[in-house]
Design an enzyme around this catalytic site. Structure first.
Site, PDB file in Angstrom:
ATOM      1  N   VAL A 162       1.297  -2.740  16.665  1.00  0.00           N
ATOM      2  CA  VAL A 162       2.018  -2.602  17.939  1.00  0.00           C
ATOM      3  C   VAL A 162       1.685  -1.239  18.526  1.00  0.00           C
ATOM      4  CG1 VAL A 162       4.270  -2.577  19.056  1.00  0.00           C
ATOM      5  CG2 VAL A 162       3.900  -4.050  17.054  1.00  0.00           C
ATOM      6  N   LYS A 163       1.235  -1.267  19.794  1.00  0.00           N
ATOM      7  CA  LYS A 163       0.829  -0.001  20.426  1.00  0.00           C
ATOM      8  C   LYS A 163       1.953   0.474  21.343  1.00  0.00           C
ATOM      9  CE  LYS A 163      -3.635   1.473  22.296  1.00  0.00           C
ATOM     10  NZ  LYS A 163      -4.743   0.983  23.129  1.00  0.00           N
ATOM     11  N   VAL A 164       2.393   1.711  21.127  1.00  0.00           N
ATOM     12  CA  VAL A 164       3.479   2.273  21.949  1.00  0.00           C
ATOM     13  C   VAL A 164       3.021   3.619  22.521  1.00  0.00           C
ATOM     14  CG1 VAL A 164       5.290   1.162  20.557  1.00  0.00           C
ATOM     15  CG2 VAL A 164       4.576   3.488  19.992  1.00  0.00           C
TER      16      VAL A 164
END
Ligand code: E4P
Length: 217
Positions: A82-84
């Site tokens: 998951v890219k944040v």
């Protein structure tokens, strides 16, 4: 150094993957837009193709929204990272999602302090953007070097994922510095094979093969 491909174009990923060059994939909202595909559909296809981590970016800006989106993205496949974004909300989401055992890639990193915070929040990957710093006359590679030093000083396990790579020199420089991963567009990987002396040398060999009528099979 691991190679991630920075694209959401399935054909380009498949071509490099067949050559064993793909250790993972990174996408972002701009790359999804460029692909013209639905984010969930194209991300699933990429995850089916590649066994390594596939970064899929959240679109919410608040921690609660990022966490909910991150959980949904992580349901797509086991290899989702998951890219944040590197904001306080992004770091909160990073902490929650990594505590749940999900891989998290903290993106849009432009300083060593930001990278330090991401490591403290348990990020699996930190994505410092080299090219965008170079665009501002700042040396993006210096940032990779600084983060390497800081992470090694304290044994942080967060992997340095050099991003926003524009040139073949960025690739070899990142490898020299010791970045764990470099993510680059397919065109950069293709260019890495090129050398004028290889072309020249091969042309000379071809001439001699013809002149001496050399055959093997
Ligand atoms: C990587 O995760 C980023 O999405 C990407 O490398 C950004 O590159 P750009 O600065 O060329 O858009």
């Amino acid at each position: 150094m691991k190679f991630f491909v920075d694209t959401a174009e399935i054909d380009a990923i498949a071509e490099l993957n067949d050559l064993g060059m793909v250790d993972g994939v990174t996408t972002n909202p701009s790359l999804i837009k460029k692909s013209g595909r639905d984010i969930l559909e194209v991300t699933k296809e990429i995850c089916d193709l590649v066994s390594g981590p596939v970064s899929a970016e959240v679109v919410a800006l608040d921690a609660e929204g990022m966490i909910a989106e991150g959980r949904k993205l992580a349901e797509i496949a086991e290899n989702i990272a998951v890219k944040v974004p590197l904001t306080w909300d992004g770091l909160k989401a990073c902490k929650t999602l990594t505590d749940e055992g999900k891989m998290v890639n903290v993106t849009l990193c432009f300083s060593a302090n930001q990278a330090l915070l991401a490591a403290k929040a348990g990020a699996t990957f930190i994505s410092p953007f080299i090219g965008r710093l170079d665009d501002l006359n700042s040396d993006g590679l210096d940032l990779i070097e600084d983060i390497r030093t800081i992470y090694d000083n304290y044994g942080f396990e967060t992997q340095i994922l050099a991003a926003s790579i524009r040139t073949v020199n960025h690739m070899s420089d990142c490898a020299k510095i010791g970045a764990d991963v470099a993510t680059a567009p397919p065109a950069v990987f293709k260019k890495m094979v090129e050398h004028v002396l290889t072309d020249k040398g091969l042309a000379a060999f071809v001439e001699d093969i013809k002149a001496a009528n050399i055959s093997i099979l």
